[in-house]
Structures are given as structure tokens and as C-alpha cells.
Design an enzyme around this catalytic site. Sequence first.
Site, mmCIF file in Angstrom:
data_model
loop_
_atom_site.group_PDB
_atom_site.id
_atom_site.type_symbol
_atom_site.label_atom_id
_atom_site.label_comp_id
_atom_site.label_asym_id
_atom_site.label_seq_id
_atom_site.Cartn_x
_atom_site.Cartn_y
_atom_site.Cartn_z
ATOM 1 N N ASP A 150 -3.042 5.706 9.078
ATOM 2 C CA ASP A 150 -2.914 4.314 8.649
ATOM 3 C C ASP A 150 -3.360 4.204 7.195
ATOM 4 O O ASP A 150 -4.551 4.226 6.888
ATOM 5 C CB ASP A 150 -3.770 3.411 9.543
ATOM 6 C CG ASP A 150 -3.487 1.935 9.313
ATOM 7 O OD1 ASP A 150 -2.878 1.606 8.283
ATOM 8 O OD2 ASP A 150 -3.880 1.116 10.166
ATOM 9 N N HIS A 151 -2.389 4.093 6.300
ATOM 10 C CA HIS A 151 -2.650 4.046 4.864
ATOM 11 C C HIS A 151 -2.830 2.612 4.365
ATOM 12 O O HIS A 151 -2.975 2.375 3.173
ATOM 13 C CB HIS A 151 -1.489 4.727 4.113
ATOM 14 C CG HIS A 151 -1.762 5.003 2.678
ATOM 15 N ND1 HIS A 151 -1.217 4.243 1.652
ATOM 16 C CD2 HIS A 151 -2.518 5.948 2.077
ATOM 17 C CE1 HIS A 151 -1.621 4.721 0.493
ATOM 18 N NE2 HIS A 151 -2.408 5.739 0.716
ATOM 19 N N SER A 152 -2.816 1.635 5.269
ATOM 20 C CA SER A 152 -2.964 0.240 4.862
ATOM 21 C C SER A 152 -4.400 -0.031 4.424
ATOM 22 O O SER A 152 -5.332 0.685 4.786
ATOM 23 C CB SER A 152 -2.588 -0.689 6.012
ATOM 24 O OG SER A 152 -3.483 -0.538 7.099
ATOM 25 N N ALA A 180 1.084 4.130 8.491
ATOM 26 C CA ALA A 180 1.110 2.669 8.529
ATOM 27 C C ALA A 180 0.850 2.125 7.129
ATOM 28 O O ALA A 180 0.082 2.701 6.351
ATOM 29 C CB ALA A 180 0.069 2.148 9.507
ATOM 30 N N SER A 236 0.811 -1.228 0.000
ATOM 31 C CA SER A 236 0.000 0.000 0.000
ATOM 32 C C SER A 236 0.842 1.275 0.000
ATOM 33 O O SER A 236 0.311 2.363 0.226
ATOM 34 C CB SER A 236 -0.915 -0.004 1.232
ATOM 35 O OG SER A 236 -0.153 -0.019 2.430
#
Length: 362
Positions: free
Chosen positions: A295-297, A157, A136
Amino acid sequence: MTMARNRTMMKLLFSVGILFQGCDSDVKCRDDNGKEVDWYILYKLPNVNGYGLSYLYMDESTNGWKVSKEAINSDSGTLANTLKPLLDFYKRKTEGLGYMLYNDQPPDPYVAPASFGHSKGVVMLDKQTGVWLSHSTPKFPKYRSKDFWPHSGSVNAQTFMCVTYSYEEFKEIGLQLKYIHAYSYDSDIPGTFHNDLQCVAQRSCYPKKKPWFRKKMLTSLNGRKFYSFAKYKRFGDDLYSGLIVNYLKQNLYVKSWGKMRRPLSSNCSSSIPHHVYNVKKVKIPEMKPFSDTVDHSKWCVTHEDGWTCIADMNREESQMKRGGGAICTENRAVRRAFRSMVQSHEKCKLASPHSDAQDREL
């Protein structure tokens, strides 16, 4: 007669050499020690209290998360060990290696048109084995540099999922990437490799007719089953509530980026068989819970025993009209690790007794 025998011997030696080279393939997922593993999942932590380059690691032997002693950008960590054949290729072109790097947010000097899929990953293979590393992280890996980690990558993240496959599975992987319509920004796929991989690498192929999605079971080198979901932009619906939930047949908790312009709300509509909830906070042992804004997941996990998917896409209006996908595993330890991270979720706007009961359970 002697010359003929010599030519025959040379052909034999060449064939044997190729055979031995193939059996000793270096193109496999590798852990922090450089050991070959069938698959792994990484969760890079957000830059909260100095954790920006730290990551959690999981494979079949760990039975859940363990904290890596390496930094994500270390030249002796999991990513560097896995990418070593590619980094060596940059130094000196290696015969028989093929690779493709794709990213909807590629490193400079590339810009991906929005018509391509919202997806990020690395495909690397020879005629024996290969890896599909889905992730990601924008601008990863950097363009033709031994310093593969982008400076911007430490902020949020991110997730990574690597699976080792036999060469033959990459015919199907090429088809999945065709539906995703991945934006390839760097590649070198030999002409003798699978046609679908070549055309995806050249950004010259995409689906021409319905159905605008594809689901495929992939078998890892060690025989583990993974399910790949891929949708083309003409599918016109959310990856999770429009596709994945219909197959996994359980309520889903979905973690996607918290800074979207037009996010989709949690979905408890009667138009889908099960509910889809947006995860708002993630908790990790020995860390304070962190919000989806750092949180970029992208991942989802079923409410009960079952499934975990590492995905490409957010739950956002514009991404309903873009390609993307997810790789899912029915591994109890993986599901337990991700399910335990769900600290809180967004309640459904459409009230129902079933959704209220779910909300109370969390």
C-alpha cells in the site's frame, strides 16, 4: 465610421465569446460518468487477487466508498474524464488552458533531485476553474501520452484526491506548491496566470525565510472547506507529528509506505500534544486485510470524529528533510470511511496509560 463600428463590434463579440467560454469551463473534477463533481477521492487497490486496476470511489453524493465499475486506466473512468482537457491539449494546444504535472518519481526521461519535495500531483486550470489532483502514484501521468496510466501503477495501492476550485484559489495553491517545492516535469502555464504557479512550474522558486511551513484554508467551487498543509525541507520534522497533529488536535492514524529504509516509529512522546500511530494493515469490504508493504498510499485520519488528510509524505527519517504536504477535510463520511479501514497499527515504544488504552480500542 463604419470601420470603427466594426472594430467595436468585434471587440464586443470577442469579450462575449471569452465570457461564454469561461462559463462553460471543462476543467473540473469528473466522475466515472463524466459528471462534474466538486471533489472526489479514489483508493486504487493493490494487485492482490487480481484487483490491481480496481478502485474505490467517493464524493459528496456517495456517503462513503463505492466500488467503481471502471478500471483505473480506463479511457472512460474517473481519471481519464478529469484529465480530458490535458489529453486534448496534447493533441491540439488549447488557448487559455494551463497545466503542471509534478512528481518526485517522474516518468522517463526525467529524474527528480532529492532536494525537491516528496510530492505528486496535477494542476490544470483555465481563467474560470481548475483542479488540483493530489496523488501517490510514481510516474503518473505518463509524459505527453494519451495512455496516461504507468504500467508499474497496478502493483500497489494508491490514493487520489481531486478538488475543483475557482481560478483565484490557484494563487494560494501556487504558494503551497512553492513550500512543498514540487518537482514539475511537464507544464504550460500562460504568462497571464498567477506568478507563483509559473515559477513553481519553472522550478525556480522556493521559500527564503521562516516559517518553513504554511497552512491555508482553500474553498472549493461549491464552497467546501479544505485545509492544505505544506512544509519546506528546512522545516526539518515529520509532516504528521511535527505539523498536522498540532493543528488537528487529535490522535492520528497514519498510513504510509511499508518498505522504507528508516521508518519513524509510532510517536507517543510528551513533546507532541497527541499521539501519532502507524497503520500496519488496511481492511476493505470483501477483501482480506492487506499490509502496508503493498500500500503506497499516504493518508491520515483522526481517532474521533473529525479529520481525514490525503498526503504526499511517508513517516521516514530522510523525509523529515524534504518538502511535502497534505490536503485535509473535516467531512464525517470521509473520516468514517477511512477510519473503518484501519485494521491494525503499530504500538508506541514509549509506553503510557493513554497509548495502551488506544491500542486496546483497536
